[in-house]
Design a protein around this motif. Sequence first.
Motif, short mmCIF file in Angstrom:
data_model
loop_
_atom_site.label_atom_id
_atom_site.label_comp_id
_atom_site.label_asym_id
_atom_site.label_seq_id
_atom_site.Cartn_x
_atom_site.Cartn_y
_atom_site.Cartn_z
N LYS A 28 0.87 -1.12 0.02
CA LYS A 28 -0.22 -0.04 0.01
C LYS A 28 0.75 1.51 0.02
N ALA A 29 1.96 1.25 0.86
CA ALA A 29 2.96 2.12 0.76
C ALA A 29 3.53 2.43 -0.50
N LYS A 39 9.32 4.15 -3.32
CA LYS A 39 8.41 3.34 -4.18
C LYS A 39 9.27 1.93 -4.32
N THR A 40 10.48 2.03 -4.72
CA THR A 40 11.08 0.89 -5.12
C THR A 40 11.37 0.14 -3.70
N PHE A 41 11.82 0.93 -2.79
CA PHE A 41 11.99 0.39 -1.30
C PHE A 41 10.75 -0.34 -0.89
N PHE A 42 9.75 -0.04 -0.94
CA PHE A 42 8.50 -0.50 -0.26
C PHE A 42 8.15 -1.74 -1.23
N THR A 43 8.28 -1.69 -2.54
CA THR A 43 8.05 -2.71 -3.34
C THR A 43 8.91 -3.92 -2.84
N ASN A 44 10.25 -3.78 -2.84
CA ASN A 44 11.02 -4.65 -2.24
C ASN A 44 10.71 -5.26 -0.91
N LYS A 45 10.56 -4.19 -0.10
CA LYS A 45 10.04 -4.92 1.35
C LYS A 45 8.83 -5.93 1.39
N SER A 46 7.77 -5.36 0.56
CA SER A 46 6.64 -6.16 0.27
C SER A 46 6.99 -7.54 -0.17
N GLN A 47 7.81 -7.39 -1.00
CA GLN A 47 8.22 -8.82 -1.91
C GLN A 47 8.88 -9.70 -0.94
N GLN A 48 9.69 -8.91 0.06
CA GLN A 48 10.33 -9.69 1.06
C GLN A 48 9.54 -10.49 1.88
N THR A 74 -5.30 -9.18 17.45
CA THR A 74 -3.95 -8.87 17.34
C THR A 74 -3.72 -8.45 15.89
N ALA A 75 -4.04 -9.38 14.94
CA ALA A 75 -3.76 -9.06 13.55
C ALA A 75 -4.50 -7.80 13.07
N ALA A 76 -5.68 -7.60 13.29
CA ALA A 76 -6.55 -6.41 12.94
C ALA A 76 -5.66 -5.10 13.75
N ALA A 77 -5.21 -5.14 14.82
CA ALA A 77 -4.39 -4.08 15.42
C ALA A 77 -3.23 -3.94 14.82
N HIS A 78 -2.52 -5.08 14.35
CA HIS A 78 -1.10 -5.03 13.60
C HIS A 78 -1.53 -4.13 12.32
N ARG A 79 -2.57 -4.73 11.60
CA ARG A 79 -2.63 -4.22 10.42
C ARG A 79 -2.50 -2.66 10.06
N ALA A 80 -2.65 -1.91 11.37
CA ALA A 80 -2.69 -0.48 11.30
C ALA A 80 -1.14 -0.21 11.68
N TRP A 81 -0.01 -1.11 11.60
CA TRP A 81 1.37 -0.67 11.79
C TRP A 81 2.01 0.59 11.09
N ILE A 82 1.22 0.87 9.88
CA ILE A 82 1.61 1.98 9.20
C ILE A 82 0.49 2.57 8.67
N ASP A 83 0.04 3.79 9.22
CA ASP A 83 -1.17 4.41 8.82
C ASP A 83 -0.97 5.18 7.72
N VAL A 84 -0.93 4.40 6.40
CA VAL A 84 -0.45 5.03 5.09
C VAL A 84 -1.21 6.57 4.88
N GLU A 94 10.64 11.28 6.00
CA GLU A 94 11.27 10.98 7.41
C GLU A 94 10.23 10.49 8.09
N ALA A 95 8.98 10.92 8.47
CA ALA A 95 7.98 10.34 9.19
C ALA A 95 7.58 9.04 8.80
N ILE A 96 7.59 8.86 7.55
CA ILE A 96 7.24 7.44 6.93
C ILE A 96 8.11 6.36 7.13
N LEU A 97 9.56 6.70 7.04
CA LEU A 97 10.73 6.08 7.29
C LEU A 97 10.70 5.60 8.80
N GLU A 98 10.51 6.65 9.73
CA GLU A 98 10.32 6.52 10.94
C GLU A 98 9.47 5.43 11.41
N GLU A 99 8.34 5.35 10.91
CA GLU A 99 7.08 4.33 11.18
C GLU A 99 7.46 3.18 10.58
N VAL A 100 8.11 3.05 9.29
CA VAL A 100 8.73 1.81 8.90
C VAL A 100 9.70 1.27 9.95
#
Length: 149
Positions: A28-29, A39-48, A74-84, A94-100
């Motif tokens: 989503k990010a 975009k490249t970073f998030f795509t690679n992390k998603s694939q990983q 727990t899973a529902a709460a974790h889905r909010a790990w990054i409020d895109v 910077e805030a996006i990377l801090e959340e990551v």
Amino acid sequence: MSTYTETIGKKLNNLLEKTYDAEKGYKKAAEKTENRLLKTFFTNKSQQRYDFGHQLKTEITSFGQKVDKGGSITAAAHRAWIDVKSLFASDDKEAILEEVIRGEKAAIDDYKDVLSETNLPPSTTTLLTQQMNQIQLALSKEKIMEGAL
């Protein structure tokens, strides 16, 4: 055939759910950012995380454990790990990377929790250690990237 204890099975399924949630969050990010580097970073992390999830799923089923289909609180709460939505509204890289980074540190803690089980089969210990080490390595790169943005 060896099987996991109920506690280990639950912890591994929880880790699997969080792994797939992270995959979805990164995907989503990647869709939301205009920044090519991110975009490249998030795509690679998603694939990983997709790959990690499938490796975990294979490991879990190889020891006779059923894979949970999700839906826990727990899973529902974790889905909010990054409020895109809110992060990208301001486009604060910077805030996006801090959340990551925060999410990655939480993932490392989850891996350490499962690895603290003393009766894990060697193949599970190896898989979890390799995945955790890849997350830790990426975490140092993310911190460098944060400084570069």
